[in-house]
Design an enzyme around this catalytic site. Sequence first.
Site, PDB file in Angstrom:
ATOM      1  N   LYS A 206     -21.652 -11.690  36.392  1.00 13.06           N
ATOM      2  CA  LYS A 206     -22.617 -11.738  37.487  1.00 13.06           C
ATOM      3  C   LYS A 206     -22.608 -13.129  38.125  1.00 13.06           C
ATOM      4  O   LYS A 206     -22.507 -13.264  39.335  1.00 13.06           O
ATOM      5  CB  LYS A 206     -24.007 -11.401  36.939  1.00 13.06           C
ATOM      6  CG  LYS A 206     -25.100 -11.435  37.956  1.00 13.06           C
ATOM      7  CD  LYS A 206     -26.417 -10.953  37.376  1.00 13.06           C
ATOM      8  CE  LYS A 206     -27.547 -11.200  38.359  1.00 13.06           C
ATOM      9  NZ  LYS A 206     -28.845 -10.775  37.848  1.00 13.06           N
ATOM     10  N   GLU A 212     -17.732 -18.284  28.215  1.00 14.24           N
ATOM     11  CA  GLU A 212     -16.895 -17.371  27.421  1.00 14.24           C
ATOM     12  C   GLU A 212     -15.951 -16.593  28.342  1.00 14.24           C
ATOM     13  O   GLU A 212     -14.745 -16.492  28.100  1.00 14.24           O
ATOM     14  CB  GLU A 212     -17.760 -16.362  26.655  1.00 14.24           C
ATOM     15  CG  GLU A 212     -18.554 -16.936  25.505  1.00 14.24           C
ATOM     16  CD  GLU A 212     -19.946 -17.378  25.912  1.00 14.24           C
ATOM     17  OE1 GLU A 212     -20.164 -17.689  27.117  1.00 14.24           O
ATOM     18  OE2 GLU A 212     -20.818 -17.442  25.032  1.00 14.24           O
ATOM     19  N   GLY A 270     -28.258  -8.414  34.317  1.00 13.06           N
ATOM     20  CA  GLY A 270     -26.995  -8.195  33.595  1.00 13.06           C
ATOM     21  C   GLY A 270     -27.060  -7.005  32.653  1.00 13.06           C
ATOM     22  O   GLY A 270     -26.157  -6.154  32.628  1.00 13.06           O
ATOM     23  N   ARG A 271     -28.136  -6.898  31.893  1.00 12.86           N
ATOM     24  CA  ARG A 271     -28.233  -5.817  30.900  1.00 12.86           C
ATOM     25  C   ARG A 271     -28.593  -4.474  31.535  1.00 12.86           C
ATOM     26  O   ARG A 271     -28.706  -3.475  30.838  1.00 12.86           O
ATOM     27  CB  ARG A 271     -29.226  -6.208  29.805  1.00 12.86           C
ATOM     28  CG  ARG A 271     -30.579  -6.651  30.304  1.00 12.86           C
ATOM     29  CD  ARG A 271     -31.380  -7.343  29.215  1.00 12.86           C
ATOM     30  NE  ARG A 271     -32.642  -7.891  29.699  1.00 12.86           N
ATOM     31  CZ  ARG A 271     -32.789  -9.108  30.213  1.00 12.86           C
ATOM     32  NH1 ARG A 271     -31.748  -9.899  30.337  1.00 12.86           N
ATOM     33  NH2 ARG A 271     -33.981  -9.533  30.605  1.00 12.86           N
ATOM     34  N   GLU A 356     -33.139  -8.676  24.665  1.00 14.88           N
ATOM     35  CA  GLU A 356     -33.100  -9.724  25.691  1.00 14.88           C
ATOM     36  C   GLU A 356     -34.227  -9.488  26.706  1.00 14.88           C
ATOM     37  O   GLU A 356     -34.737 -10.427  27.313  1.00 14.88           O
ATOM     38  CB  GLU A 356     -31.732  -9.766  26.393  1.00 14.88           C
ATOM     39  CG  GLU A 356     -31.435 -11.105  27.035  1.00 14.88           C
ATOM     40  CD  GLU A 356     -30.008 -11.252  27.553  1.00 14.88           C
ATOM     41  OE1 GLU A 356     -29.670 -10.593  28.551  1.00 14.88           O
ATOM     42  OE2 GLU A 356     -29.225 -12.032  26.974  1.00 14.88           O
ATOM     43  N   HIS A 387     -25.155   6.939   3.980  1.00 18.04           N
ATOM     44  CA  HIS A 387     -24.507   6.499   2.738  1.00 18.04           C
ATOM     45  C   HIS A 387     -24.524   4.989   2.611  1.00 18.04           C
ATOM     46  O   HIS A 387     -23.743   4.418   1.845  1.00 18.04           O
ATOM     47  CB  HIS A 387     -23.074   7.039   2.681  1.00 18.04           C
ATOM     48  CG  HIS A 387     -23.045   8.535   2.620  1.00 18.04           C
ATOM     49  ND1 HIS A 387     -23.046   9.228   1.427  1.00 18.04           N
ATOM     50  CD2 HIS A 387     -23.087   9.462   3.604  1.00 18.04           C
ATOM     51  CE1 HIS A 387     -23.049  10.535   1.690  1.00 18.04           C
ATOM     52  NE2 HIS A 387     -23.084  10.694   3.013  1.00 18.04           N
ATOM     53  N   LYS A 507     -26.828 -22.722  25.144  1.00 20.55           N
ATOM     54  CA  LYS A 507     -25.693 -22.949  26.057  1.00 20.55           C
ATOM     55  C   LYS A 507     -25.581 -24.431  26.384  1.00 20.55           C
ATOM     56  O   LYS A 507     -24.496 -25.011  26.390  1.00 20.55           O
ATOM     57  CB  LYS A 507     -25.895 -22.175  27.368  1.00 20.55           C
ATOM     58  CG  LYS A 507     -25.697 -20.680  27.266  1.00 20.55           C
ATOM     59  CD  LYS A 507     -25.785 -20.076  28.682  1.00 20.55           C
ATOM     60  CE  LYS A 507     -25.972 -18.582  28.648  1.00 20.55           C
ATOM     61  NZ  LYS A 507     -26.229 -17.999  29.957  1.00 20.55           N
TER      62      LYS A 507
HETATM   63  O1  F6P Z   1     -26.651 -14.247  27.548  1.00 16.05           O
HETATM   64  C1  F6P Z   1     -27.224 -14.452  28.769  1.00 16.05           C
HETATM   65  C2  F6P Z   1     -26.580 -13.685  29.882  1.00 16.05           C
HETATM   66  O2  F6P Z   1     -27.009 -14.266  31.055  1.00 16.05           O
HETATM   67  C3  F6P Z   1     -26.884 -12.191  29.869  1.00 16.05           C
HETATM   68  O3  F6P Z   1     -28.132 -11.905  30.376  1.00 16.05           O
HETATM   69  C4  F6P Z   1     -25.771 -11.676  30.691  1.00 16.05           C
HETATM   70  O4  F6P Z   1     -25.635 -10.295  30.570  1.00 16.05           O
HETATM   71  C5  F6P Z   1     -24.618 -12.459  30.122  1.00 16.05           C
HETATM   72  O5  F6P Z   1     -25.161 -13.738  29.849  1.00 16.05           O
HETATM   73  C6  F6P Z   1     -23.406 -12.565  30.980  1.00 16.05           C
HETATM   74  O6  F6P Z   1     -23.673 -13.180  32.204  1.00 16.05           O
HETATM   75  P1  F6P Z   1     -22.650 -13.104  33.410  1.00 16.05           P
HETATM   76  O7  F6P Z   1     -22.480 -11.673  33.793  1.00 16.05           O
HETATM   77  O8  F6P Z   1     -23.255 -13.926  34.487  1.00 16.05           O
HETATM   78  O9  F6P Z   1     -21.326 -13.673  32.946  1.00 16.05           O
END
Ligand code: F6P
Length: 543
Positions: A206, A212, A270-271, A356, A387, A507
Amino acid sequence: MTSIAETPEWRALQAHFARLRDVHLRDLFAGDAFRGETMTLEVEDLFLDYSKNRVTAETLRLLVALAERTGLRERVESMFTGRHINVTEDRPVLHVALRMPRAESLVVDGVDVAAQVHAVLDRMSEFSDRVRTREWEGFTGRPIRNVVNIGIGGSDLGPAMAYEALRDYSDRSMRFRFVSNVDGTDVWEATQDLDPAETLFIVSSKTFTTVETLTNATTARQWLLEGRQGLHEPAAVARHFVAVSTDAQKVADFGIDPTNMFEFWDWVGGRYSYDSAIGLSLMIAIGPDRFRSMLDGFHAIDVHFRTAPLARNMPVLLGLLGVWYGDFFGTETQAILPYSQYLSELSSYLQQLDMESNGKHVRLDGSQVEVQTGPVVWGTPGTNGQHAYYQLIHQGTKLIPCDFVGFVRPSHLLGRHHDLLMANFFAQTEALAFGKSPEEVEAEDTPPPLVPHKVMPGNHPTNTILATELSPKVLGELIALYEHRVFTMGTIWGINSFDQWGVELGKTLATRIVTEVESEREPDLTHDSSTNALIRRYRRARR
Ligand code: F6P
């Protein structure tokens, strides 16, 4: 804001709880022969049996009164009409617009967001069809057979979960992979056996700032251009990389042609985003028609949530039951137990959706929330959990509300498998509710010292969600159901379910620590003594 715990509705629930806390489900069922039929609700393809909850009609009446007190109805309308209910980021919350029918429009802040959604859906459909029909070729003219989504959190968990859930509807001649972790193992494992000439990367972020995702995307780009199969020219990136983001400039800065970008908007959390362009990998896997059928499922539950009376509103009921257990019985977790192997990623997805969203300690106005908020969400597909950890749910000392999610029709009709699966599904909720009394254990000629070990206390609450089949439409219905449950609970607590400030500190610290970890010179560490010593130890051992 008045504390919810100080309202007459909350106090009435507390008094009611004092009367009900020790009442057993056995007695509730004995007192009402029709309970298993009346405490049910059918909406679209979802049938909910909530009779095995530690509630009476009075409990539900009081819970609905609490929901009314918190203005749930008005807040739902505020969301659907695009008011800026995400107050800390001053944004509307409009994932419901992602699945509005084409004929409808929704003007928010002067823009028809529904029209924007359909324009992007059309572009996604066209692109997906080109990839699926092999018209979209790699740089050397080879067809795309591998699609790797690179994203994390909401830009990964949704498409990964839904791809797994709908794998049976996917193009089996293609491979789909999902890379999220910054641990290099993830991208290495996802690419090491692929042919770069036949691989398409979808970089999903987003913000397009997530470390990452950008690190994994950079590694993937290097892997692509290593020179194998004649792929070394930067121009190859345009055929092998597309992006999904809200930020065209950052996408361009990364080196992806903005014409290969699929847009979404700030008003999609995002979620809550896998039914936006973030679902592009899923659309390529299952095709645009099935993707749209999934959107229809979402929309059907949106309409129900917006219009059904609170007492007959499935997401509202689930949310109120969640509040009942968390805030009155003091439960801390919520198990989601899908009886479908295809839903193996559901609980990871719901963890982000719920935790979240509702893992908050202050209310909308910044004041401390004085009741317990979101639960720890967990679970794995049945019957594996039976199990492993069901022992604790049956006989441990913790009360764990469980949602059992199952399907009438099997995904694969193989011998007795589905009937056995579903027999276990029904058996577990029965065993959890009714248990086995000492008298019943004794009647089996159990040696007296063993009796207490074999007693099953029962009185463990469950919801049973029995759906028709795991189709794209039903998946959409299920996910919308949980999205709106989270909304309901967040509204009762008066918190903002749509921000996530709690992830920021880690972060920021990681950004600082990475320079210390990588520094040539011994860094001047000013953390606490534990963190300092750990960093030094790591640096020494790494050398
Ligand atoms: O972990 C925080 C967060 O902002 C989430 O809410 C989001 O889904 C994720 O990181 C990834 O963010 P982006 O889509 O901006 O890379």
